[in-house]
Design a protein around this motif. Structure first.
Motif, PDB file in Angstrom:
ATOM      1  N   LYS A  47      75.113  49.601   7.911  1.00 34.70           N
ATOM      2  CA  LYS A  47      75.813  48.963   6.788  1.00 34.70           C
ATOM      3  C   LYS A  47      76.962  48.085   7.268  1.00 34.70           C
ATOM      4  CE  LYS A  47      74.955  52.442   3.266  1.00 34.70           C
ATOM      5  NZ  LYS A  47      75.598  53.427   2.391  1.00 34.70           N
ATOM      6  N   GLU A  48      77.686  48.547   8.276  1.00 39.12           N
ATOM      7  CA  GLU A  48      78.831  47.794   8.770  1.00 39.12           C
ATOM      8  C   GLU A  48      78.395  46.477   9.394  1.00 39.12           C
ATOM      9  OE1 GLU A  48      82.862  47.272   9.003  1.00 39.12           O
ATOM     10  OE2 GLU A  48      81.726  48.812   7.975  1.00 39.12           O
ATOM     11  N   GLY A  49      77.255  46.485  10.082  1.00 48.57           N
ATOM     12  CA  GLY A  49      76.741  45.242  10.654  1.00 48.57           C
ATOM     13  C   GLY A  49      76.410  44.223   9.584  1.00 48.57           C
ATOM     14  N   ARG A  51      77.541  44.191   6.492  1.00 50.09           N
ATOM     15  CA  ARG A  51      78.751  43.834   5.751  1.00 50.09           C
ATOM     16  C   ARG A  51      79.566  42.795   6.511  1.00 50.09           C
ATOM     17  NH1 ARG A  51      83.957  44.524   5.528  1.00 50.09           N
ATOM     18  NH2 ARG A  51      84.024  45.726   7.444  1.00 50.09           N
ATOM     19  N   THR A  52      79.698  42.993   7.807  1.00 46.35           N
ATOM     20  CA  THR A  52      80.452  42.043   8.628  1.00 46.35           C
ATOM     21  C   THR A  52      79.813  40.666   8.600  1.00 46.35           C
ATOM     22  OG1 THR A  52      81.120  43.845  10.066  1.00 46.35           O
ATOM     23  CG2 THR A  52      81.359  41.635  10.938  1.00 46.35           C
ATOM     24  N   VAL A  53      78.510  40.629   8.699  1.00 42.62           N
ATOM     25  CA  VAL A  53      77.799  39.344   8.670  1.00 42.62           C
ATOM     26  C   VAL A  53      77.938  38.689   7.302  1.00 42.62           C
ATOM     27  CG1 VAL A  53      75.500  38.309   8.741  1.00 42.62           C
ATOM     28  CG2 VAL A  53      76.224  39.884  10.523  1.00 42.62           C
ATOM     29  N   LEU A  55      80.372  38.858   5.287  1.00 40.87           N
ATOM     30  CA  LEU A  55      81.710  38.299   5.147  1.00 40.87           C
ATOM     31  C   LEU A  55      81.898  37.032   5.978  1.00 40.87           C
ATOM     32  CD1 LEU A  55      83.860  41.541   5.189  1.00 40.87           C
ATOM     33  CD2 LEU A  55      83.372  40.058   3.244  1.00 40.87           C
ATOM     34  N   ARG A  56      81.147  36.901   7.075  1.00 38.79           N
ATOM     35  CA  ARG A  56      81.298  35.764   7.973  1.00 38.79           C
ATOM     36  C   ARG A  56      80.433  34.566   7.612  1.00 38.79           C
ATOM     37  NH1 ARG A  56      80.915  37.880  14.063  1.00 38.79           N
ATOM     38  NH2 ARG A  56      82.262  39.644  13.752  1.00 38.79           N
ATOM     39  N   SER A  68      73.763  34.943  12.561  1.00 33.94           N
ATOM     40  CA  SER A  68      74.448  36.017  11.845  1.00 33.94           C
ATOM     41  C   SER A  68      73.483  37.109  11.420  1.00 33.94           C
ATOM     42  CB  SER A  68      75.154  35.460  10.613  1.00 33.94           C
ATOM     43  OG  SER A  68      76.154  34.563  10.983  1.00 33.94           O
ATOM     44  N   ALA A  72      73.337  41.080  12.528  1.00 36.37           N
ATOM     45  CA  ALA A  72      73.262  42.199  11.593  1.00 36.37           C
ATOM     46  C   ALA A  72      72.143  43.157  11.980  1.00 36.37           C
ATOM     47  CB  ALA A  72      73.048  41.685  10.170  1.00 36.37           C
ATOM     48  N   GLY A  75      72.844  45.945  14.622  1.00 38.40           N
ATOM     49  CA  GLY A  75      73.355  47.227  14.149  1.00 38.40           C
ATOM     50  C   GLY A  75      72.250  48.189  13.776  1.00 38.40           C
TER      51      GLY A  75
END
Length: 82
Positions: A47-49, A51-53, A55-56, A68, A72, A75
């Motif tokens: 999920k963090e991977g 989510r980070t993508v 946002l970017r 990107s 993701a 992760g």
């Protein structure tokens, strides 16, 4: 789809009940804690991977979007290895 979900949940419930009934408390506790820890860790990494993508992402080029998305999925690969 609903019947498949119900069947899956029923089988999971029965299997958990049988394991809880026949396993020793120490073995059941250690197994349950370890499984939950690994499950939560792998879900967090995945999920963090994403989510980070998310946002970017900028809608400027297809190359940045492709890189990107590939980032993701890294992760997800790490979570699978764990």
């Amino acid at each position: 789809v609903v019947s498949t979900q119900l069947l899956c949940r029923a089988v999971t419930f029965v299997m958990n009940a049988l394991i809880a009934r026949f396993a020793s408390p120490a073995a059941y506790g250690v197994g349950f804690i370890s499984l939950q820890l690994f499950s939560n860790l792998s879900m967090f990494v995945t999920k963090e991977g994403f989510r980070t993508v998310a946002l970017r992402i900028e809608k400027k080029s297809d190359d940045s979007l492709a890189s990107s998305v590939n980032l993701a999925w890294c992760g997800t690969a790490v979570a699978t290895l764990v």
